[in-house]
Design a protein around this motif. Structure first.
Motif, PDB file in Angstrom:
ATOM      1  N   UNK A 134       0.836  -1.203   0.000  1.00  0.00           N
ATOM      2  CA  UNK A 134       0.000   0.000   0.000  1.00  0.00           C
ATOM      3  C   UNK A 134       0.872   1.256   0.000  1.00  0.00           C
ATOM      4  N   UNK A 135       1.888   1.263   0.855  1.00  0.00           N
ATOM      5  CA  UNK A 135       2.783   2.423   0.935  1.00  0.00           C
ATOM      6  C   UNK A 135       3.491   2.657  -0.400  1.00  0.00           C
ATOM      7  N   UNK A 136       3.934   1.584  -1.032  1.00  0.00           N
ATOM      8  CA  UNK A 136       4.631   1.730  -2.307  1.00  0.00           C
ATOM      9  C   UNK A 136       3.707   2.290  -3.374  1.00  0.00           C
ATOM     10  N   UNK A 137       2.459   1.830  -3.378  1.00  0.00           N
ATOM     11  CA  UNK A 137       1.488   2.332  -4.353  1.00  0.00           C
ATOM     12  C   UNK A 137       1.251   3.825  -4.151  1.00  0.00           C
ATOM     13  N   UNK A 138       1.141   4.256  -2.894  1.00  0.00           N
ATOM     14  CA  UNK A 138       0.944   5.670  -2.596  1.00  0.00           C
ATOM     15  C   UNK A 138       2.149   6.482  -3.049  1.00  0.00           C
ATOM     16  N   UNK A 139       3.354   5.992  -2.738  1.00  0.00           N
ATOM     17  CA  UNK A 139       4.574   6.708  -3.133  1.00  0.00           C
ATOM     18  C   UNK A 139       4.674   6.831  -4.648  1.00  0.00           C
ATOM     19  N   UNK A 140       4.358   5.745  -5.351  1.00  0.00           N
ATOM     20  CA  UNK A 140       4.476   5.745  -6.807  1.00  0.00           C
ATOM     21  C   UNK A 140       3.484   6.706  -7.454  1.00  0.00           C
ATOM     22  N   UNK A 141       2.340   6.905  -6.802  1.00  0.00           N
ATOM     23  CA  UNK A 141       1.277   7.720  -7.395  1.00  0.00           C
ATOM     24  C   UNK A 141       1.279   9.158  -6.883  1.00  0.00           C
ATOM     25  N   UNK A 142       2.170   9.465  -5.942  1.00  0.00           N
ATOM     26  CA  UNK A 142       2.094  10.738  -5.225  1.00  0.00           C
ATOM     27  C   UNK A 142       2.139  11.947  -6.153  1.00  0.00           C
ATOM     28  N   UNK A 143       3.046  11.960  -7.134  1.00  0.00           N
ATOM     29  CA  UNK A 143       3.165  13.115  -8.019  1.00  0.00           C
ATOM     30  C   UNK A 143       1.892  13.305  -8.836  1.00  0.00           C
ATOM     31  N   UNK A 144       1.317  12.207  -9.329  1.00  0.00           N
ATOM     32  CA  UNK A 144       0.065  12.305 -10.080  1.00  0.00           C
ATOM     33  C   UNK A 144      -1.085  12.737  -9.175  1.00  0.00           C
ATOM     34  N   UNK A 153      10.874  16.183 -10.158  1.00  0.00           N
ATOM     35  CA  UNK A 153      11.960  15.400  -9.564  1.00  0.00           C
ATOM     36  C   UNK A 153      11.531  14.719  -8.263  1.00  0.00           C
ATOM     37  N   UNK A 154      10.224  14.728  -7.989  1.00  0.00           N
ATOM     38  CA  UNK A 154       9.736  14.126  -6.759  1.00  0.00           C
ATOM     39  C   UNK A 154       9.166  15.184  -5.831  1.00  0.00           C
ATOM     40  N   UNK A 155       8.653  14.734  -4.702  1.00  0.00           N
ATOM     41  CA  UNK A 155       7.981  15.624  -3.762  1.00  0.00           C
ATOM     42  C   UNK A 155       8.784  15.772  -2.482  1.00  0.00           C
TER      43      UNK A 155
END
Length: 222
Positions: A32-42, A150-152
């Motif tokens: 779940x955490x990885x999915x959130x991190x991967x989608x954070x910029x979008x 470049x990320x958040x």
């Protein structure tokens, strides 16, 4: 934005946990955490778009544009929508029925915001979201949105009208639903959503809508 990211994770985690209670192989917290991190910029990009819509409950044109936008977004999430009319702003209803015999959860969300005085804001337009970072003196200064490429940075903040109340929780809900779809973990219970467009006015017509549509809104949990 740090708080919004944290709340997004918590919201997704809560939805995932509730959904997966009825599934054989629950997702791990790490997944779940990885999915959130991967989608954070979008997610932040979507948040920015949503924040750009004026939502003064006293302005019928604001609410019309807002409701039309939400109809499209919930449609993308496989919700059927309808407007529950009142003598003023409509209440937006969305539902995703997966099984007539499954439990049903009713969710309340708020879409409107209070009137705003642009002169009180340290930016040109309260509905033009601005990304800011603190300088060495602790002052918030605007930085380009391209910085997110470049990320958040969790210490950045987004300044806009209704960023926390009420578009923050609405964004969290919609992004969480999208991520659960991507993880093949969409809730296998029915979801009904009532979106209030007059909360900042004291929801003067909501009770009448609930009474009139009590059968439509019937649910096992709220």
């Amino acid at each position: 934005m740090k708080d919004a990211t944290t709340k997004l994770l918590l919201g997704l985690g809560l939805l995932a946990t509730t959904s997966l209670q009825l599934q054989a192989e629950p997702l791990s917290v790490a997944t779940v955490r990885q999915a959130v991190d991967d989608y954070a910029t979008r997610a932040v990009s979507f948040y920015r778009e949503f924040l750009s819509l004026p939502n003064d409950a006293n302005d019928e044109q604001d609410i019309e544009r807002l409701v039309s936008y939400l109809e499209a977004r919930f449609g993308e999430l496989r919700f059927a929508t309808q407007r529950l009319s009142t003598s003023a702003n409509p209440v937006l209803y969305a539902e995703r029925i997966v099984d007539a015999d499954a439990p049903t959860v009713l969710v309340y969300l708020q879409a409107d915001g209070q009137p705003v005085d642009p002169s009180a804001w340290d930016q040109d337009d309260p509905f033009d979201p601005v990304l800011k970072a603190q300088n060495e003196a602790g002052e918030w200064q605007a930085i380009p949105w391209s910085s997110t490429d470049q990320g958040l940075n969790p210490d950045w903040r987004i300044f806009a009208r209704s960023a926390a109340d009420s578009k923050g929780p609405m964004t969290q809900f919609m992004v969480a639903m999208r991520l659960l779809e991507q993880l093949d973990a969409a809730p296998d219970y029915n979801l009904k959503v009532v979106i209030d467009t007059e909360e900042e006015m004291g929801s003067p017509r909501l009770a009448g809508v609930v009474e009139k549509h009590r059968d439509l809104l019937a649910a096992d949990m709220l």
